[in-house]
Design an enzyme around this catalytic site. Structure first.
Site, mmCIF file in Angstrom:
data_model
loop_
_atom_site.group_PDB
_atom_site.id
_atom_site.type_symbol
_atom_site.label_atom_id
_atom_site.label_comp_id
_atom_site.label_asym_id
_atom_site.label_seq_id
_atom_site.Cartn_x
_atom_site.Cartn_y
_atom_site.Cartn_z
ATOM 1 N N ARG A 189 43.661 40.782 37.524
ATOM 2 C CA ARG A 189 42.824 39.592 37.452
ATOM 3 C C ARG A 189 43.272 38.619 38.535
ATOM 4 N NH1 ARG A 189 39.171 39.621 33.085
ATOM 5 N NH2 ARG A 189 38.118 38.272 34.586
ATOM 6 N N SER A 190 42.490 37.564 38.738
ATOM 7 C CA SER A 190 42.902 36.576 39.727
ATOM 8 C C SER A 190 44.137 35.803 39.240
ATOM 9 C CB SER A 190 41.750 35.649 40.063
ATOM 10 O OG SER A 190 41.131 35.173 38.893
ATOM 11 N N ASP A 241 33.283 42.773 46.903
ATOM 12 C CA ASP A 241 33.015 42.323 45.537
ATOM 13 C C ASP A 241 32.146 41.081 45.669
ATOM 14 O OD1 ASP A 241 32.850 41.519 42.938
ATOM 15 O OD2 ASP A 241 35.006 41.249 42.611
ATOM 16 N N GLN A 282 32.885 37.164 46.818
ATOM 17 C CA GLN A 282 34.226 36.848 46.328
ATOM 18 C C GLN A 282 35.343 37.579 47.076
ATOM 19 O OE1 GLN A 282 34.918 36.220 41.969
ATOM 20 N NE2 GLN A 282 36.067 38.117 42.189
ATOM 21 N N ASP A 324 31.656 45.295 37.184
ATOM 22 C CA ASP A 324 32.820 44.547 36.679
ATOM 23 C C ASP A 324 32.319 43.653 35.541
ATOM 24 O OD1 ASP A 324 34.925 42.821 36.218
ATOM 25 O OD2 ASP A 324 34.928 41.892 38.182
ATOM 26 N N GLU A 338 30.976 45.954 44.531
ATOM 27 C CA GLU A 338 31.202 45.580 43.126
ATOM 28 C C GLU A 338 30.300 44.398 42.761
ATOM 29 O OE1 GLU A 338 35.368 44.970 42.379
ATOM 30 O OE2 GLU A 338 34.982 43.541 40.762
ATOM 31 N N LYS A 392 39.571 46.408 33.457
ATOM 32 C CA LYS A 392 40.479 45.264 33.305
ATOM 33 C C LYS A 392 40.909 45.208 31.845
ATOM 34 C CE LYS A 392 38.472 42.132 36.812
ATOM 35 N NZ LYS A 392 37.360 41.154 37.021
ATOM 36 N N GLU A 450 44.061 35.504 45.168
ATOM 37 C CA GLU A 450 44.601 36.865 45.170
ATOM 38 C C GLU A 450 45.306 37.189 46.478
ATOM 39 O OE1 GLU A 450 41.640 39.641 43.852
ATOM 40 O OE2 GLU A 450 41.431 38.619 41.927
HETATM 41 P P1 PGA Z 1 38.698 37.482 38.172
HETATM 42 O O1 PGA Z 1 38.326 38.220 39.510
HETATM 43 O O2 PGA Z 1 39.982 38.006 37.686
HETATM 44 O O3 PGA Z 1 38.740 36.032 38.561
HETATM 45 O O4 PGA Z 1 37.559 37.773 37.217
HETATM 46 C C1 PGA Z 1 38.590 39.561 39.785
HETATM 47 C C2 PGA Z 1 37.317 40.334 40.100
HETATM 48 O O5 PGA Z 1 36.198 39.795 40.020
HETATM 49 O O6 PGA Z 1 37.378 41.522 40.377
HETATM 50 ZN ZN ZN Z 2 34.856 41.558 40.355
#
Ligand code: PGA
Ligand code: ZN
Length: 439
Positions: free
Chosen positions: A380-381, A253, A173, A326, A299, A351, A216
């Protein structure tokens, strides 16, 4: 006593153009605090529930009008009159009012909006910066002798995006950098933007669609292997006259929950190749990557419920590499405690909307801190102009922050907030730097 006078909630939009909850808390002294709730795409199974309106055609079922109504109709009558400065009591009240383990009745988005907006209102009513107020709440939790030092975090910054954030062009990711050699936060940011531009230049040379960016702000190129993303970032670091591993390190990640099939207990890496790996195969792949590249942090190297795999990964790499949970920990102290007891991971992503209140977020940071787990406060995304997490990272001395790339204003709102805090602290500004990666 400063009291909560009134709440106001409304539906606003996040960086993906999806509805999210904004809450305003009015204090008895006339000040207002406002917070906007973020929203993930690669959400984990163990996160608190984000309440949407799937039965409505409004925003195709993504509306948050029920969550907004819950703030106005259920939460407001229960919290008006409460002490605005007693965040612990407020959050306990919100949790009890919801009454479910995952905040599924009122919605974690409704609850978090109130929890964070109350902290903003309290800071405003006291005439304090948010990080000063949050540091007070943080101190209240510490034992005498525990450090409550405020500190600017080392950023972990997305350069190349894949997975759910960029149309599955790559399996992993995020391919990120950490400017570990920077002496200050502002220098770290300056180095980072130079590398970000250099990554764009390398991609353009390779004709790899450098103009596309993921959710992001990281580039979303078409490449022929996942590893090529790291090679390109290393090339960019060198092009900036910086030394990989010394000035700038690499972080990944993997977001492996989204590659995992629980039925076959295997991971499908199919974006650029056609590999199916079991846990042991994933661990050897990550060992190999860590040998070949200056990787300091991984991650979600394995899926959120693959505890056995995580144990093996930690036994193999845990003494050399930061291993962040995470989806695995989901900012929940119960899951983190399970990890601590089982020797799983050595760091936790924090988060706020994975757990749903400020108090529970502080609890997770504290449990991590007391057990030698590193903490990375994360966006977050789906984000907005709300920059609360910048203050949270500073106030708790979290050490690290993950906001996304140095592009798109919902990301820059946080990076710029940290610049303002650094400026306000002046010569007293302490920067976590490379030390944030140490146990
Ligand atoms: P998400 O991604 O906000 O889409 O969950 C952020 C991450 O995985 O760190
Ligand atoms: Zn993550």
């Amino acid at each position: 006593m400063l009291a909560i006078m009134k709440l106001k909630a409304r539906e606003v939009l996040d960086s993906r153009g999806r509805p999210t909850v904004e809450v305003e808390v009015f204090s008895s002294s006339g000040e207002i605090g406002r917070a906007i709730v973020p929203s993930g795409a690669s959400t984990g199974r163990h996160e608190a529930l984000e309440l949407r309106d799937p039965d409505s055609s409004w925003y195709g079922g993504l509306g948050v009008r029920r969550a907004v109504a819950n703030v106005m109709d259920e939460i407001a009558p229960a919290v008006v009159g409460l002490d605005l400065e007693d965040q612990t009591a407020l959050d306990a009240k919100l949790i009890a009012l919801d009454g479910t383990p995952n905040k599924g009745r009122l919605g974690a988005n409704a609850i978090l909006g109130v929890s964070l907006a109350a902290a903003h209102a309290a800071a405003n009513a006291r005439g304090e910066e948010l990080y000063v107020h949050l540091n007070r709440l943080w101190r209240q939790r510490l034992d005498p002798g525990e450090s409550a030092e405020i500190m600017l975090p080392l950023p972990m910054v997305n350069m190349i995006s894949g997975g759910l954030h960029a149309g599955a062009n790559l399996d992993f990711q995020d391919f990120l950098i950490m400017p570990v050699g920077a002496p200050s936060y502002s220098k770290a940011l300056e180095m980072t933007t130079a590398i970000y531009r250099a990554v764009g230049a390398v991609l353009r040379e390779k004709d790899a669609e450098a103009s596309l960016v993921g959710d992001e702000g990281g580039y979303g190129p078409k490449l022929s292997t996942n590893a090529q993303a790291v090679d390109i970032i290393l090339e960019a670091i060198l092009a900036c006259g910086l030394e990989p591993g010394i000035d700038v390190a690499i972080a990944l990640d993997v977001a492996a929950s989204h590659l995992y099939n629980p039925e076959t207990q295997t991971y499908a890496l199919t974006a650029v190749g056609n590999d199916t790996l079991d846990s042991a195969g994933m661990v050897s792949m990550l060992e190999h990557w860590s040998k070949n590249y200056p990787i300091v942090s991984i991650e979600d190297g394995l899926a959120e419920d693959d505890w056995k795999g995580w144990e093996a990964l930690t036994a193999s790499l845990g003494s050399k590499v930061q291993l962040i949970g995470d989806d695995l920990f989901a900012t929940q102290t119960a899951r983190l405690q399970q990890g601590i007891s089982g020797g799983v991971g050595n760091a936790i992503l924090i988060k706020v909307n994975q757990v749903g209140t400020l108090s529970e977020t502080l609890d997770a940071i504290l449990l991590a801190r007391r057990n030698g787990y590193r903490t990375i406060v994360s966006a977050r995304s789906g984000e907005t102009e709300d920059s609360t997490i910048a203050d949270l990272a500073v106030a708790t001395g979290a050490g690290q922050i993950k906001i996304g790339s140095v592009a798109r204003s919902e990301r820059l709102a946080k990076y710029n907030r940290l610049l303002r805090i650094e400026d306000a602290l002046g010569p007293n500004a302490k920067f976590a730097g490379r030390g944030a990666l140490a146990h």
